[in-house]
Design a protein around this motif. Structure first.
Motif, PDB file in Angstrom:
ATOM      1  N   GLU A 253     146.830  71.936 144.972  1.00  0.00           N
ATOM      2  CA  GLU A 253     147.289  70.914 143.137  1.00  0.00           C
ATOM      3  C   GLU A 253     147.656  70.587 143.199  1.00  0.00           C
ATOM      4  O   GLU A 253     148.932  71.270 143.350  1.00  0.00           O
ATOM      5  N   GLY A 254     148.286  69.169 142.684  1.00  0.00           N
ATOM      6  CA  GLY A 254     149.497  68.882 142.599  1.00  0.00           C
ATOM      7  C   GLY A 254     150.258  67.596 143.778  1.00  0.00           C
ATOM      8  O   GLY A 254     151.192  67.250 143.890  1.00  0.00           O
ATOM      9  N   SER A 255     149.371  68.045 144.998  1.00  0.00           N
ATOM     10  CA  SER A 255     150.210  66.867 145.851  1.00  0.00           C
ATOM     11  C   SER A 255     148.981  66.484 145.791  1.00  0.00           C
ATOM     12  O   SER A 255     149.148  65.212 147.224  1.00  0.00           O
TER      13      SER A 255
ATOM     14  N   ARG B 273     139.936  66.650 146.139  1.00  0.00           N
ATOM     15  CA  ARG B 273     141.296  67.398 147.114  1.00  0.00           C
ATOM     16  C   ARG B 273     140.507  67.951 148.630  1.00  0.00           C
ATOM     17  O   ARG B 273     141.572  68.261 149.015  1.00  0.00           O
TER      18      ARG B 273
ATOM     19  N   HIS C 155     151.118  70.315 151.777  1.00  0.00           N
ATOM     20  CA  HIS C 155     150.452  70.025 150.948  1.00  0.00           C
ATOM     21  C   HIS C 155     149.480  70.461 150.937  1.00  0.00           C
ATOM     22  O   HIS C 155     148.995  70.126 150.201  1.00  0.00           O
TER      23      HIS C 155
END
Length: 97
Positions: free
Chosen positions: A13-15, A49, A82
């Motif tokens: 998450e966030g990448s 993702r 990541h």
């Protein structure tokens, strides 16, 4: 005989944005390799993702050229930061007929 594989990994998450940029750049490079037949990255429809990459190379020599390319090594080194787990899960495939 072609060299065929299926790679999968899950982005932290966030990448998501960074990995999408990286994958777009890598896709351009790989598709320009003389020994590349197919390079198709996908994400899971219900979870973007999760990546799935289907790859086909002309033969073992073409695959070796692919994995020794500087841009691929750079991609894999950054990707490791990541994604969840220790790296991509690779599944080697052989034609069924």
């Amino acid at each position: 005989m072609t060299k065929t594989l299926y790679a999968e990994f899950t982005v932290k998450e966030g990448s998501e944005t960074r990995v999408a940029e990286m994958m777009a750049e890598l896709t351009g490079h790989v598709r320009n390799e003389p020994g590349n037949v197919t390079f198709l990255p996908y994400t899971r429809e219900t979870n973007p993702r999760e990546y799935f990459v289907f790859e086909v190379y002309r033969d073992e020599e073409a695959f070796q050229e692919h994995i020794s390319a500087e841009y691929g090594q750079k991609f894999n080194a950054e990707l490791a930061q990541h994604i969840e787990g220790d790296g991509s899960v690779l599944t080697w495939l052989t034609p069924a007929s």
